[in-house]
Design a protein around this motif. Structure first.
Motif, PDB file in Angstrom:
ATOM      1  N   THR A  63       6.680  11.753 -44.333  1.00  0.00           N
ATOM      2  CA  THR A  63       7.233  13.016 -44.989  1.00  0.00           C
ATOM      3  C   THR A  63       7.032  14.191 -44.279  1.00  0.00           C
ATOM      4  O   THR A  63       7.830  14.824 -44.146  1.00  0.00           O
ATOM      5  CB  THR A  63       6.288  12.864 -46.435  1.00  0.00           C
ATOM      6  OG1 THR A  63       6.738  11.826 -47.326  1.00  0.00           O
ATOM      7  CG2 THR A  63       7.171  14.101 -47.226  1.00  0.00           C
ATOM      8  N   LEU A  64       5.525  14.279 -43.695  1.00  0.00           N
ATOM      9  CA  LEU A  64       5.680  15.517 -42.744  1.00  0.00           C
ATOM     10  C   LEU A  64       6.162  15.640 -41.953  1.00  0.00           C
ATOM     11  O   LEU A  64       6.678  16.463 -41.215  1.00  0.00           O
ATOM     12  CB  LEU A  64       3.978  15.589 -42.628  1.00  0.00           C
ATOM     13  CG  LEU A  64       2.968  15.701 -43.829  1.00  0.00           C
ATOM     14  CD1 LEU A  64       1.556  15.835 -43.326  1.00  0.00           C
ATOM     15  CD2 LEU A  64       3.354  17.271 -44.574  1.00  0.00           C
ATOM     16  N   SER A  65       6.490  14.263 -41.038  1.00  0.00           N
ATOM     17  CA  SER A  65       7.257  14.080 -39.751  1.00  0.00           C
ATOM     18  C   SER A  65       8.776  14.643 -40.022  1.00  0.00           C
ATOM     19  O   SER A  65       9.386  15.217 -39.359  1.00  0.00           O
ATOM     20  CB  SER A  65       7.390  12.787 -39.285  1.00  0.00           C
ATOM     21  OG  SER A  65       5.822  12.509 -38.881  1.00  0.00           O
ATOM     22  N   GLN A  66       9.210  14.211 -41.139  1.00  0.00           N
ATOM     23  CA  GLN A  66      10.397  14.357 -41.690  1.00  0.00           C
ATOM     24  C   GLN A  66      10.838  15.621 -42.051  1.00  0.00           C
ATOM     25  O   GLN A  66      11.870  16.324 -41.420  1.00  0.00           O
ATOM     26  CB  GLN A  66      10.973  13.443 -42.623  1.00  0.00           C
ATOM     27  CG  GLN A  66      11.249  11.928 -42.356  1.00  0.00           C
ATOM     28  CD  GLN A  66      11.459  11.185 -43.760  1.00  0.00           C
ATOM     29  OE1 GLN A  66      11.886  11.655 -44.788  1.00  0.00           O
ATOM     30  NE2 GLN A  66      11.666   9.938 -43.365  1.00  0.00           N
ATOM     31  N   ALA A  67       9.769  16.494 -42.613  1.00  0.00           N
ATOM     32  CA  ALA A  67       9.855  17.786 -43.002  1.00  0.00           C
ATOM     33  C   ALA A  67       9.909  18.795 -41.844  1.00  0.00           C
ATOM     34  O   ALA A  67      10.642  19.459 -41.677  1.00  0.00           O
ATOM     35  CB  ALA A  67       8.882  18.241 -44.005  1.00  0.00           C
ATOM     36  N   ARG A  68       8.921  18.350 -40.825  1.00  0.00           N
ATOM     37  CA  ARG A  68       8.661  18.932 -39.483  1.00  0.00           C
ATOM     38  C   ARG A  68      10.100  18.940 -38.695  1.00  0.00           C
ATOM     39  O   ARG A  68      10.516  19.882 -38.156  1.00  0.00           O
ATOM     40  CB  ARG A  68       7.445  18.399 -38.726  1.00  0.00           C
ATOM     41  CG  ARG A  68       7.398  19.366 -37.392  1.00  0.00           C
ATOM     42  CD  ARG A  68       5.871  18.905 -37.031  1.00  0.00           C
ATOM     43  NE  ARG A  68       5.913  17.580 -36.468  1.00  0.00           N
ATOM     44  CZ  ARG A  68       4.938  16.649 -37.337  1.00  0.00           C
ATOM     45  NH1 ARG A  68       4.351  17.001 -38.321  1.00  0.00           N
ATOM     46  NH2 ARG A  68       4.894  15.370 -37.118  1.00  0.00           N
ATOM     47  N   ARG A  69      10.481  17.744 -38.627  1.00  0.00           N
ATOM     48  CA  ARG A  69      11.868  17.524 -37.786  1.00  0.00           C
ATOM     49  C   ARG A  69      12.882  18.303 -38.474  1.00  0.00           C
ATOM     50  O   ARG A  69      13.678  18.966 -37.715  1.00  0.00           O
ATOM     51  CB  ARG A  69      12.149  16.146 -37.963  1.00  0.00           C
ATOM     52  CG  ARG A  69      13.241  15.719 -37.024  1.00  0.00           C
ATOM     53  CD  ARG A  69      13.449  14.224 -36.802  1.00  0.00           C
ATOM     54  NE  ARG A  69      13.500  13.427 -37.944  1.00  0.00           N
ATOM     55  CZ  ARG A  69      12.478  12.557 -38.483  1.00  0.00           C
ATOM     56  NH1 ARG A  69      11.386  12.283 -37.616  1.00  0.00           N
ATOM     57  NH2 ARG A  69      12.668  11.760 -39.454  1.00  0.00           N
ATOM     58  N   THR A  70      13.089  18.354 -39.952  1.00  0.00           N
ATOM     59  CA  THR A  70      14.050  19.185 -40.390  1.00  0.00           C
ATOM     60  C   THR A  70      13.946  20.475 -40.297  1.00  0.00           C
ATOM     61  O   THR A  70      15.022  21.361 -39.850  1.00  0.00           O
ATOM     62  CB  THR A  70      14.123  18.737 -41.940  1.00  0.00           C
ATOM     63  OG1 THR A  70      14.206  17.428 -42.311  1.00  0.00           O
ATOM     64  CG2 THR A  70      14.978  19.558 -42.872  1.00  0.00           C
ATOM     65  N   VAL A  71      12.923  21.021 -40.094  1.00  0.00           N
ATOM     66  CA  VAL A  71      12.523  22.681 -39.844  1.00  0.00           C
ATOM     67  C   VAL A  71      12.889  22.820 -38.364  1.00  0.00           C
ATOM     68  O   VAL A  71      13.606  23.975 -38.142  1.00  0.00           O
ATOM     69  CB  VAL A  71      10.877  22.792 -40.118  1.00  0.00           C
ATOM     70  CG1 VAL A  71      10.703  24.508 -39.611  1.00  0.00           C
ATOM     71  CG2 VAL A  71      10.760  22.737 -41.552  1.00  0.00           C
ATOM     72  N   GLU A  72      12.483  21.837 -37.524  1.00  0.00           N
ATOM     73  CA  GLU A  72      12.953  22.129 -36.028  1.00  0.00           C
ATOM     74  C   GLU A  72      14.315  22.052 -35.762  1.00  0.00           C
ATOM     75  O   GLU A  72      14.892  22.932 -34.975  1.00  0.00           O
ATOM     76  CB  GLU A  72      11.965  21.079 -35.227  1.00  0.00           C
ATOM     77  CG  GLU A  72      10.542  21.202 -35.349  1.00  0.00           C
ATOM     78  CD  GLU A  72      10.040  20.155 -34.456  1.00  0.00           C
ATOM     79  OE1 GLU A  72      10.697  19.113 -33.951  1.00  0.00           O
ATOM     80  OE2 GLU A  72       8.723  20.293 -34.238  1.00  0.00           O
ATOM     81  N   ASP A  73      15.178  21.238 -36.627  1.00  0.00           N
ATOM     82  CA  ASP A  73      16.438  21.066 -36.287  1.00  0.00           C
ATOM     83  C   ASP A  73      17.264  22.365 -36.911  1.00  0.00           C
ATOM     84  O   ASP A  73      18.025  22.998 -36.310  1.00  0.00           O
ATOM     85  CB  ASP A  73      16.741  19.900 -37.206  1.00  0.00           C
ATOM     86  CG  ASP A  73      16.634  18.600 -36.363  1.00  0.00           C
ATOM     87  OD1 ASP A  73      16.063  18.719 -35.232  1.00  0.00           O
ATOM     88  OD2 ASP A  73      16.621  17.544 -36.967  1.00  0.00           O
ATOM     89  N   THR A  74      16.707  22.761 -38.062  1.00  0.00           N
ATOM     90  CA  THR A  74      17.029  23.939 -38.666  1.00  0.00           C
ATOM     91  C   THR A  74      16.978  25.209 -37.686  1.00  0.00           C
ATOM     92  O   THR A  74      17.868  26.117 -37.771  1.00  0.00           O
ATOM     93  CB  THR A  74      16.600  24.221 -39.958  1.00  0.00           C
ATOM     94  OG1 THR A  74      16.802  23.132 -40.854  1.00  0.00           O
ATOM     95  CG2 THR A  74      17.122  25.508 -40.766  1.00  0.00           C
ATOM     96  N   THR A  75      15.723  25.344 -37.122  1.00  0.00           N
ATOM     97  CA  THR A  75      15.547  26.442 -36.305  1.00  0.00           C
ATOM     98  C   THR A  75      16.328  26.241 -35.012  1.00  0.00           C
ATOM     99  O   THR A  75      16.705  27.309 -34.762  1.00  0.00           O
ATOM    100  CB  THR A  75      13.995  26.361 -35.828  1.00  0.00           C
ATOM    101  OG1 THR A  75      13.289  26.340 -37.170  1.00  0.00           O
ATOM    102  CG2 THR A  75      13.611  27.519 -34.762  1.00  0.00           C
TER     103      THR A  75
END
Length: 263
Positions: A37-49
């Motif tokens: 879950t943390l990896s997916q959340a971090r990946r989502t944040v990075e992609d949005t950035t």
């Protein structure tokens, strides 16, 4: 009594071991779930950035963000496709191993692009952009090739299975509708084909029974009757010159279509 106590103690220790194992497995599964879950959340944040930088920061920094986003999207899609397909098609293990090697180059490129985002020298950064674009294009093209090959293979298997299933269904449907099929080479029935008697007017009916004696033709007026031989007169002394006018008997096997007149 001591044996009962020993058995109870053994069962208690066994229950404790099973409980500890279950707790460890549950904790490990929960930890993996949290990490995922943390990896997916971090990946989502990075992609949005990265998407935000693509639109908010034009120039070299925006192009770097666009390259990173393209690389990450292609590699992630290929990884998901291969890992999902290897469970059904074991031949994808080699493709997955090749992707792991390609993924190493992808991580190195992503790290380089991430470091160059904070590079203050924009001129040098602009000079290095063409090489970075070419490198990104090579990696993403290789990843896309693996992904689409795996998908085409899965689609081919699905199409073959569907064709085989349709063939089996057609055969089963034909077997269920067996009354609609007509024999192609069925021999004709002798009673249903009057061609032998209707094609030739002079053909005699096929029968083992002898036909009645035909009536002799009466002589024409003024014509002289031929002289009969003495032998024939001696053999048939009581036979009249003209057969009696009696109707010719009709048999059941002779009831066929009358032939057409030839006159």
């Amino acid at each position: 009594m001591e044996a009962v106590i020993a058995v109870v103690a053994l069962l208690f220790v066994l229950f404790l071991a099973v409980g500890a194992y279950a707790v460890v497995k549950a904790v490990g599964a929960a930890k993996r779930g949290v990490d995922r879950t943390l990896s997916q959340a971090r990946r989502t944040v990075e992609d949005t950035t990265l998407r935000a930088k693509t639109f908010a920061q034009p120039g070299a920094v925006g192009e770097l963000a666009q390259l990173r986003l393209k690389l990450r999207t292609s590699m992630r899609a290929t990884q998901d496709a291969l890992r999902a397909g290897v469970a059904e098609d074991p031949s994808l293990h080699e493709s997955l191993a090749l992707f792991e090697r390609l993924s190493t180059h992808g991580h190195e490129l992503d790290d380089d692009l991430k470091r160059l985002e904070s590079e203050p020298d924009r001129i040098t950064l602009s000079q290095r952009l063409p090489a970075l674009k070419e490198r990104t294009e090579q990696i993403t093209k290789a990843a896309d090739s693996l992904r689409w090959a795996a998908r085409d293979r899965a689609d081919k298997f699905a199409d073959d299975d569907l064709d085989l299933l349709r063939t089996q269904i057609d055969m089963e449907a034909g077997a269920l509708r067996h009354w609609t099929t007509e024999p192609s080479d069925a021999p004709p029935s002798p009673s249903s084909s009057p061609s032998s008697s209707s094609t030739s007017p002079s053909a005699a009916p096929a029968s083992s029974w002898p036909d009645p004696a035909p009536a002799e033709a009466s002589p024409r007026p003024g014509a002289t009757a031929p002289a009969e031989s003495p032998d024939r007169t001696a053999q048939e002394p009581t036979r009249p010159a003209i057969a009696p006018a009696s109707p010719r008997p009709t048999y059941s096997w002779e009831k066929q279509t009358k032939p057409e007149s030839t006159t």
